[in-house]
Design an enzyme around this catalytic site. Structure first.
Site, PDB file in Angstrom:
ATOM      1  N   HIS A  24      -8.255   1.228   1.592  1.00 27.43           N
ATOM      2  CA  HIS A  24      -8.075   1.127   3.044  1.00 27.43           C
ATOM      3  C   HIS A  24      -8.999   2.110   3.777  1.00 27.43           C
ATOM      4  O   HIS A  24      -8.550   2.978   4.531  1.00 27.43           O
ATOM      5  CB  HIS A  24      -6.618   1.375   3.433  1.00 27.43           C
ATOM      6  CG  HIS A  24      -6.221   0.655   4.699  1.00 27.43           C
ATOM      7  ND1 HIS A  24      -5.013   0.071   4.883  1.00 27.43           N
ATOM      8  CD2 HIS A  24      -6.907   0.432   5.854  1.00 27.43           C
ATOM      9  CE1 HIS A  24      -4.932  -0.480   6.074  1.00 27.43           C
ATOM     10  NE2 HIS A  24      -6.075  -0.270   6.696  1.00 27.43           N
TER      11      HIS A  24
ATOM     12  N   GLU B 198       0.842  -1.201   0.000  1.00 27.25           N
ATOM     13  CA  GLU B 198       0.000   0.000   0.000  1.00 27.25           C
ATOM     14  C   GLU B 198       0.876   1.250   0.000  1.00 27.25           C
ATOM     15  O   GLU B 198       1.926   1.251   0.646  1.00 27.25           O
ATOM     16  CB  GLU B 198      -0.922  -0.007   1.227  1.00 27.25           C
ATOM     17  CG  GLU B 198      -1.954  -1.118   1.195  1.00 27.25           C
ATOM     18  CD  GLU B 198      -2.943  -1.054   2.357  1.00 27.25           C
ATOM     19  OE1 GLU B 198      -2.832  -0.127   3.186  1.00 27.25           O
ATOM     20  OE2 GLU B 198      -3.836  -1.921   2.427  1.00 27.25           O
TER      21      GLU B 198
END
Length: 532
Positions: free
Chosen positions: A283, A265
């Site tokens: 997220h 990420e």
């Protein structure tokens, strides 16, 4: 002089006002966390004792070196990947988080993602807004009467299970720490992982990322799932092998997936991107107004409490005890953690009950802190994020019954701690004390008296008391390059049950443990790790 706090990420004005109302001087600079050099300069010159952050601020070694007055870093949220906790601990900086402020929000996001993948909502939306009317293309499935498999039935997982029951789903759960009593209370069926994979129409993950959970849905386990399963991951990237899942979707075995978290990420690329009926979000599990406000208020209260009164809440790197207690209790808290860690590493099945006995000087200390240290050590092998503050809550969520007995001195030691852990299959016990040099020692395992120094890497074996054990251990480890720092033996009687506990220089590799097992002389060969 009033303590001084820097807020380097976006906290609400209400949270900032808490500092002011409680007499804490606060500088609110929400963009500072994105500029590391400016943050270092600010901390070096500002005399800040507290730092309140979210995810943008990276508290690295050089940031900590600059903040010479810093006493506490508190993260509004659960994840502290952006904080160098070992470096903070070395500098005496407490690291706090707000572990339960996002629970409802994350569980709700998982349910929303389940709806989205069940009815192909994102694809249907894009198609419709593109001027198409592909009604027959987007055939979905109902959630009612389907089986939801919950991997990890702790705080967030239990909320997701409760919401799913409200949708009239059948809920089955796999969680090594989930007791039958807790499962009954939640109204879920407790199963093993393979059974969950075989039965679930939907699978949602709610476990932390640890060595034991990484890749829990790998190619092998994905092949065990029910054909047509849909998988939701709003927990941690890395729990699912994204490449293997992509292949399972392409083959038609997995009908769809909904992911809020990814192995890397920010996720600029993933094998899942572009596949049919795959829903992805960046997220967002904790991204609601309510959750962000809750954790912001909590972090302001926690920092203020510590700086004004010395109270420690949700600390990741120190016990909840006063400074005076810590001087005396430090070695005993470490001993309690080691005792719990021993049993936690040795026990695979769900723990039903734990009893802690505090004898002599140990019984006069902060009993709650010692209990919390035992529980933290017990559960850390399964969940590295657990600490002394969160351990009792996690244990309660999993239905683990905990009791403590205090007693006056009963033996040759000034005091000792003994824990007894019960599961459906067995009972384990271990005891230890702190010697005058301040070093914790194991003094009894399985009722067998020993005197074992505790090291970072250890090897534990059980066997019948027969000739050749010492020779086999020494010869095998020596031939395979494992150096022994300390060697302790014990037995309950001649020819009876015996144990050996070896303190070694490095982790004992799997091939060495197998070589010992293959001799046929040992009932159990286990490698153990302890945070020294």
């Amino acid at each position: 002089m009033a303590p001084k706090v820097l807020v380097s990420d976006a906290l609400s004005e209400s949270a900032v006002q808490i500092f002011r109302d409680r007499g804490v001087e606060v500088d609110f600079e929400p963009k500072l966390g994105k500029d590391k050099d400016a943050l270092i300069a600010k901390l070096r010159d500002g005399g800040y004792e507290g730092l309140a952050i979210r995810s943008a601020t990276k508290v690295t070694q050089d940031v900590l070196d600059a903040a010479t007055e810093l006493k506490v870093v508190a993260r509004a949220g659960i994840g502290v990947d952006n904080v160098d906790i070992p470096a903070a601990s070395q500098k005496g900086v407490i690291v706090m988080n707000t572990p339960f402020g996002n629970s409802i929000t994350t569980a709700e996001h998982a349910i929303a993602m389940m709806f989205a993948v069940a009815r192909q909502i994102p694809e249907a939306d894009a198609s419709t807004q593109a001027g198409k009317w592909e009604k027959s293309k987007f055939m979905g499935v109902e959630l009612t009467a389907k089986t939801l498999g919950v991997i990890g039935c702790g705080n967030i997982g239990s909320i997701a299970a409760d919401r799913a029951k409200g949708l009239r789903m059948k809920v089955i759960a796999f969680d090594p720490f989930l007791s039958q009593e807790r499962a009954d209370k939640l109204g879920v069926e407790k199963v093993e992982l393979d059974e969950l994979l075989a039965r679930a129409d939907f699978i949602t993950l709610h476990v932390p990322l640890t060595d034991k959970t990484r890749g829990i849905l790998n190619a092998e386990n994905l092949a065990k799932t029910k054909k047509g399963v849909r998988i939701i991951n709003c927990a941690r990237g890395g729990l699912v092998d994204e490449a293997a899942l992509a292949e399972a979707i392409k083959s038609g075995h997995v009908a769809g997936a909904a992911f809020d978290v990814f192995e890397v990420e920010p996720a600029k690329d993933s094998p899942l991107f572009g596949l049919p009926n795959v829903v992805c979000t960046p997220h967002l599990g904790a991204s609601t107004t309510e959750a962000q406000e809750n954790v912001a208020l909590q972090v302001a209260e926690q920092i203020s409490d510590y700086l004004l009164t010395g109270a420690v809440t949700n600390a990741l790197n120190m016990p909840s005890v006063t400074a005076e207690e810590a001087k005396v209790m430090g070695p005993w808290i470490k001993l309690a953690e080691h005792l719990g860690a021993f049993v936690g590493q040795m026990t695979e099945e769900p723990i039903k009950e734990i009893n802690v006995t505090l004898d002599g000087v140990a019984s006069k200390m902060n009993v709650k802190a010692l209990d919390c240290a035992v529980l933290a050590g017990l559960m850390k092998p399964q969940n590295a994020e657990i600490n002394m503050v969160s351990a009792p809550i996690v244990a309660k969520d999993r239905g683990i019954k905990s009791s403590t007995t205090t007693q006056d001195k009963t033996g040759v030691f000034d005091g000792y701690i003994k824990i007894v852990v019960k599961t459906d299959k067995r009972e384990r016990s271990i005891a230890g004390t702190v010697f005058s040099d301040g070093k914790p020692r194991f003094i009894q395992i399985k009722g067998i008296t020993i005197d074992a120094e505790i090291g970072e890497h250890m090897l534990y074996t059980t066997n019948k008391d027969v000739p050749g054990i010492i020779g086999t251990l020494g010869r095998t480890l020596g031939e395979m390059g494992v150096n022994i720092a300390n060697f302790t033996l014990g037995r309950n009687q001649q020819g009876g049950d015996a144990i050996a506990l070896l303190y070694v220089d490095a982790e004992v590799p799997a091939n060495v443990r197998k070589a010992l097992s293959d001799t046929g002389m040992f009932q159990n060969v286990s490698a153990l790790q302890f945070a020294i």
